[in-house]
Design a protein around this motif. Structure first.
Motif, mmCIF file in Angstrom:
data_model
loop_
_atom_site.group_PDB
_atom_site.id
_atom_site.type_symbol
_atom_site.label_atom_id
_atom_site.label_comp_id
_atom_site.label_asym_id
_atom_site.label_seq_id
_atom_site.Cartn_x
_atom_site.Cartn_y
_atom_site.Cartn_z
ATOM 1 N N GLY A 1 -46.861 -45.917 23.301
ATOM 2 C CA GLY A 1 -45.972 -45.395 22.257
ATOM 3 C C GLY A 1 -46.361 -44.004 21.796
ATOM 4 N N VAL A 2 -47.654 -43.755 21.691
ATOM 5 C CA VAL A 2 -48.130 -42.415 21.294
ATOM 6 C C VAL A 2 -47.773 -41.387 22.379
ATOM 7 C CG1 VAL A 2 -50.196 -41.010 20.862
ATOM 8 C CG2 VAL A 2 -49.958 -43.252 19.773
ATOM 9 N N ILE A 3 -48.013 -41.737 23.634
ATOM 10 C CA ILE A 3 -47.674 -40.816 24.735
ATOM 11 C C ILE A 3 -46.171 -40.539 24.736
ATOM 12 C CG2 ILE A 3 -47.550 -40.606 27.257
ATOM 13 C CD1 ILE A 3 -50.242 -42.217 27.287
ATOM 14 N N GLY A 4 -45.374 -41.595 24.545
ATOM 15 C CA GLY A 4 -43.930 -41.409 24.461
ATOM 16 C C GLY A 4 -43.525 -40.507 23.313
ATOM 17 N N ALA A 5 -44.221 -40.620 22.183
ATOM 18 C CA ALA A 5 -43.910 -39.774 21.023
ATOM 19 C C ALA A 5 -44.171 -38.305 21.324
ATOM 20 C CB ALA A 5 -44.706 -40.227 19.808
ATOM 21 N N VAL A 6 -45.237 -38.023 22.044
ATOM 22 C CA VAL A 6 -45.515 -36.633 22.440
ATOM 23 C C VAL A 6 -44.378 -36.126 23.322
ATOM 24 C CG1 VAL A 6 -47.046 -35.125 23.769
ATOM 25 C CG2 VAL A 6 -48.023 -36.843 22.231
ATOM 26 N N LEU A 7 -44.008 -36.919 24.321
ATOM 27 C CA LEU A 7 -42.937 -36.522 25.237
ATOM 28 C C LEU A 7 -41.612 -36.346 24.500
ATOM 29 C CD1 LEU A 7 -43.744 -38.933 28.212
ATOM 30 C CD2 LEU A 7 -44.284 -36.490 28.033
ATOM 31 N N GLY A 8 -41.292 -37.287 23.615
ATOM 32 C CA GLY A 8 -40.046 -37.211 22.863
ATOM 33 C C GLY A 8 -39.996 -36.045 21.900
ATOM 34 N N THR A 9 -41.132 -35.735 21.295
ATOM 35 C CA THR A 9 -41.185 -34.604 20.363
ATOM 36 C C THR A 9 -40.903 -33.302 21.098
ATOM 37 O OG1 THR A 9 -42.759 -35.742 18.937
ATOM 38 C CG2 THR A 9 -42.671 -33.341 18.746
ATOM 39 N N LEU A 10 -41.581 -33.103 22.199
ATOM 40 C CA LEU A 10 -41.429 -31.851 22.956
ATOM 41 C C LEU A 10 -40.069 -31.766 23.638
ATOM 42 C CD1 LEU A 10 -45.035 -31.626 24.431
ATOM 43 C CD2 LEU A 10 -44.107 -30.500 22.378
ATOM 44 N N ALA A 11 -39.623 -32.872 24.239
ATOM 45 C CA ALA A 11 -38.318 -32.869 24.912
ATOM 46 C C ALA A 11 -37.180 -32.712 23.905
ATOM 47 C CB ALA A 11 -38.140 -34.152 25.716
ATOM 48 N N GLY A 12 -37.298 -33.396 22.762
ATOM 49 C CA GLY A 12 -36.264 -33.285 21.730
ATOM 50 C C GLY A 12 -36.144 -31.873 21.184
ATOM 51 N N ALA A 13 -37.279 -31.224 20.980
ATOM 52 C CA ALA A 13 -37.253 -29.839 20.494
ATOM 53 C C ALA A 13 -36.601 -28.925 21.530
ATOM 54 C CB ALA A 13 -38.666 -29.368 20.175
ATOM 55 N N ALA A 14 -36.920 -29.137 22.801
ATOM 56 C CA ALA A 14 -36.337 -28.314 23.864
ATOM 57 C C ALA A 14 -34.835 -28.559 23.982
ATOM 58 C CB ALA A 14 -37.039 -28.603 25.190
ATOM 59 N N LEU A 15 -34.428 -29.813 23.905
ATOM 60 C CA LEU A 15 -33.004 -30.153 23.978
ATOM 61 C C LEU A 15 -32.241 -29.507 22.832
ATOM 62 C CD1 LEU A 15 -30.589 -31.954 25.036
ATOM 63 C CD2 LEU A 15 -31.358 -33.633 23.360
ATOM 64 N N ARG A 16 -32.780 -29.648 21.657
ATOM 65 C CA ARG A 16 -32.079 -29.132 20.473
ATOM 66 C C ARG A 16 -31.985 -27.609 20.489
ATOM 67 N NH1 ARG A 16 -32.856 -31.731 14.578
ATOM 68 N NH2 ARG A 16 -31.569 -30.274 13.413
ATOM 69 N N SER A 17 -33.073 -26.932 20.847
ATOM 70 C CA SER A 17 -33.012 -25.464 20.883
ATOM 71 C C SER A 17 -32.113 -24.996 22.017
ATOM 72 C CB SER A 17 -34.412 -24.865 21.002
ATOM 73 O OG SER A 17 -35.010 -25.231 22.220
ATOM 74 N N GLY A 18 -32.095 -25.722 23.133
ATOM 75 C CA GLY A 18 -31.205 -25.363 24.236
ATOM 76 C C GLY A 18 -29.746 -25.490 23.850
ATOM 77 N N LEU A 19 -29.416 -26.571 23.154
ATOM 78 C CA LEU A 19 -28.038 -26.747 22.704
ATOM 79 C C LEU A 19 -27.666 -25.719 21.637
ATOM 80 C CD1 LEU A 19 -27.737 -30.643 22.601
ATOM 81 C CD2 LEU A 19 -26.562 -29.072 24.136
ATOM 82 N N ALA A 20 -28.612 -25.353 20.796
ATOM 83 C CA ALA A 20 -28.343 -24.320 19.782
ATOM 84 C C ALA A 20 -28.050 -22.986 20.458
ATOM 85 C CB ALA A 20 -29.527 -24.192 18.826
ATOM 86 N N ALA A 21 -28.796 -22.666 21.500
ATOM 87 C CA ALA A 21 -28.571 -21.408 22.222
ATOM 88 C C ALA A 21 -27.180 -21.379 22.850
ATOM 89 C CB ALA A 21 -29.647 -21.228 23.291
ATOM 90 N N LYS A 22 -26.703 -22.522 23.314
ATOM 91 C CA LYS A 22 -25.373 -22.592 23.942
ATOM 92 C C LYS A 22 -24.240 -22.630 22.924
ATOM 93 C CE LYS A 22 -26.899 -24.775 28.147
ATOM 94 N NZ LYS A 22 -26.820 -25.922 29.038
ATOM 95 N N ASN A 23 -24.588 -22.830 21.654
ATOM 96 C CA ASN A 23 -23.584 -22.934 20.595
ATOM 97 C C ASN A 23 -23.721 -21.811 19.576
ATOM 98 O OD1 ASN A 23 -21.982 -25.477 21.059
ATOM 99 N ND2 ASN A 23 -24.072 -26.245 21.269
ATOM 100 N N ASN A 24 -24.023 -20.623 20.053
ATOM 101 C CA ASN A 24 -24.140 -19.435 19.199
ATOM 102 C C ASN A 24 -25.124 -19.638 18.054
ATOM 103 O OD1 ASN A 24 -22.217 -17.992 20.726
ATOM 104 N ND2 ASN A 24 -20.574 -19.045 19.621
ATOM 105 N N GLY A 25 -26.206 -20.347 18.314
ATOM 106 C CA GLY A 25 -27.240 -20.548 17.315
ATOM 107 C C GLY A 25 -26.997 -21.705 16.378
ATOM 108 N N SER A 26 -25.875 -22.402 16.529
ATOM 109 C CA SER A 26 -25.587 -23.545 15.665
ATOM 110 C C SER A 26 -26.441 -24.735 16.089
ATOM 111 C CB SER A 26 -24.106 -23.917 15.739
ATOM 112 O OG SER A 26 -23.879 -25.098 14.988
#
Length: 160
Positions: free
Chosen positions: A109-134
């Motif tokens: 669960g801890v290893i998954g949390a590390v992966l989810g934290t980093l992947a979630g941040a990357a997903l969210r910033s990637g989607l923000a970049a594609k949506n004019n910063g939204s």
């Protein structure tokens, strides 16, 4: 084979915690209350109690709301990251407790949390970049994935 499946599910609930810290414990509490995660006569039995489920559900809803606020800190700052590690490990431990694999499932669960934290941040910033910063489309997408994924993982425990 069962232990491998339990560890995979614990890892996945950790990924959910990395996305939304309170979603993972709320999902496993619901899973325990609904009988998907067998916590009967185990240390984690209290997770199936209606009060536990209610409190964790309120915390989940509160997190979904506060995550939309512009002043919410990054999930990668130490307090936020640590919260995800703790809830991911704990949620993995609850899943593991159903099969008497608490300690190894905690680590998964801890290893998954590390992966989810980093992947979630990357997903969210990637989607923000594609949506004019939204940030909103990424936040809502992550909310749906975390809540849906958390409950799916909790249900899948019943199939092991």
């Amino acid at each position: 084979m069962t232990q491998v499946l339990v560890l995979v599910l614990a890892l996945l609930i950790g990924v959910v915690a990395g996305a939304r810290a309170m979603t993972a414990p709320a999902a496993v509490a619901w899973g325990a209350m609904l009988g998907w995660i067998d916590v009967t006569d185990k240390w984690s039995e209290w997770m199936a109690h209606p009060i536990t489920v209610t409190v964790l559900t309120i915390l989940l809803v509160g997190e979904l709301i506060t995550d939309q606020l512009p002043k919410t800190p990054s999930r990668k700052v130490p307090p936020q990251f640590l919260a995800r590690l703790v809830t991911g490990g704990f949620s993995g431990a609850v899943i593991g407790s159903a099969f008497f694999h608490t300690f190894s499932a905690t680590g998964a669960g801890v290893i998954g949390a590390v992966l989810g934290t980093l992947a979630g941040a990357a997903l969210r910033s990637g989607l923000a970049a594609k949506n004019n910063g939204s940030d909103r489309p990424g936040a809502f997408t992550e909310d749906v994935l975390a809540v849906g994924g958390g409950f799916l993982v909790a249900f899948l425990v019943s199939l092991v």
